[in-house]
Design an enzyme around this catalytic site. Structure first.
Site, short mmCIF file in Angstrom:
data_model
loop_
_atom_site.label_atom_id
_atom_site.label_comp_id
_atom_site.label_asym_id
_atom_site.label_seq_id
_atom_site.Cartn_x
_atom_site.Cartn_y
_atom_site.Cartn_z
N GLY A 46 45.04 51.29 45.03
CA GLY A 46 45.91 51.00 46.17
C GLY A 46 46.13 49.50 46.27
O GLY A 46 45.34 48.71 45.74
N GLN A 51 48.46 41.44 50.09
CA GLN A 51 47.54 41.06 49.01
C GLN A 51 48.22 40.22 47.93
O GLN A 51 47.54 39.60 47.11
CB GLN A 51 46.90 42.30 48.38
CG GLN A 51 45.87 42.95 49.29
CD GLN A 51 45.21 44.13 48.61
OE1 GLN A 51 45.74 45.22 48.59
NE2 GLN A 51 44.04 43.90 48.03
N CYS A 88 37.75 46.49 46.93
CA CYS A 88 39.08 45.96 47.22
C CYS A 88 39.47 44.94 46.15
O CYS A 88 38.63 44.15 45.72
CB CYS A 88 39.06 45.30 48.60
SG CYS A 88 40.63 44.57 49.09
N LEU A 89 40.72 44.96 45.75
CA LEU A 89 41.19 44.00 44.74
C LEU A 89 41.05 42.56 45.22
O LEU A 89 40.98 41.64 44.42
CB LEU A 89 42.66 44.28 44.40
CG LEU A 89 42.96 45.60 43.69
CD1 LEU A 89 44.47 45.76 43.48
CD2 LEU A 89 42.22 45.70 42.37
N HIS A 130 42.72 52.28 54.11
CA HIS A 130 42.25 50.98 53.61
C HIS A 130 43.43 50.01 53.46
O HIS A 130 43.37 48.86 53.91
CB HIS A 130 41.53 51.18 52.26
CG HIS A 130 41.12 49.90 51.59
ND1 HIS A 130 39.80 49.53 51.43
CD2 HIS A 130 41.86 48.90 51.04
CE1 HIS A 130 39.76 48.35 50.81
NE2 HIS A 130 40.99 47.95 50.55
N GLU A 131 44.52 50.51 52.85
CA GLU A 131 45.69 49.65 52.64
C GLU A 131 46.36 49.30 53.97
O GLU A 131 46.84 48.17 54.16
CB GLU A 131 46.69 50.29 51.70
CG GLU A 131 46.17 50.62 50.31
CD GLU A 131 45.37 49.50 49.66
OE1 GLU A 131 45.67 48.32 49.93
OE2 GLU A 131 44.44 49.81 48.90
N HIS A 134 44.95 46.33 55.66
CA HIS A 134 45.45 45.05 55.16
C HIS A 134 46.67 44.57 55.95
O HIS A 134 46.89 43.37 56.11
CB HIS A 134 45.85 45.16 53.68
CG HIS A 134 44.69 45.10 52.73
ND1 HIS A 134 43.87 43.99 52.63
CD2 HIS A 134 44.22 46.00 51.83
CE1 HIS A 134 42.94 44.22 51.70
NE2 HIS A 134 43.13 45.43 51.19
CO CO Z 1 41.96 46.27 49.74
#
Ligand code: CO
Length: 155
Positions: A46, A51, A88-89, A130-131, A134
């Site tokens: 995701g 991000q 998370c990225l 989760h996304e 953000h």
């Molecule tokens: Co994330």
């Protein structure tokens, strides 16, 4: 294919609230395509527009081959609760336990501006939530119940 740089958790832009997408044009499609390429390149499941430094309410998730683009998503119903480990990225080398609803109903728009409603469960639900965090400047590290401690192997 165009990769974009992923902002890391020390970057204040990840703490900002994103604005709704208002124009469903080529710029949005390019952003979505870049987000997807960037997500795949980094082995993510995701990714959210902030991000890559774009404060707009657009996210992509892909779980078990199911790819979803959600523009201006809103959770309209949720049921149940479960806790799993997330990463998370934007958060390198850290994971933690996060409790979230198990099932959600989401209203969103597709890339052409068509509204749709989706009821999802399990990891798809978790990834979307989760996304969506953000988009509101929230990282999993803010809401985790406990961090996973990396085990160091000793000979
Ligand atoms: Co994330």
């Amino acid at each position: 294919m165009a990769l974009r740089n992923i902002m890391l958790d020390s970057d204040p832009i990840l703490r900002k609230k994103s604005k709704p997408v208002e124009t469903f044009d080529e710029n949005l499609w390019q952003l979505l395509d870049d987000l997807y390429d960037t997500m795949l390149k980094n082995d993510g499941s995701g990714i959210a527009a902030p991000q890559v430094g774009i404060l707009r309410r657009a996210v992509i998730v892909e779980i078990n081959g199911m790819k979803l683009e959600l523009i201006n998503p809103e959770v309209v119903d949720s049921k149940g609760s479960w806790e799993r480990v997330e990463g998370c990225l934007s958060v390198i080398n850290r994971t933690g336990h996060v409790k979230r609803p198990y099932e959600i109903t989401v209203n969103a728009f597709d890339r052409f501006g068509h509204p749709y409603t989706l009821k999802v469960v399990d990891w798809l639900s978790r990834a979307i939530l989760h996304e969506m965090d953000h988009l509101n400047g929230v990282l999993f590290t803010d809401i985790m119940s406990k961090e996973c401690v990396k085990q160091t192997k000793k000979a």
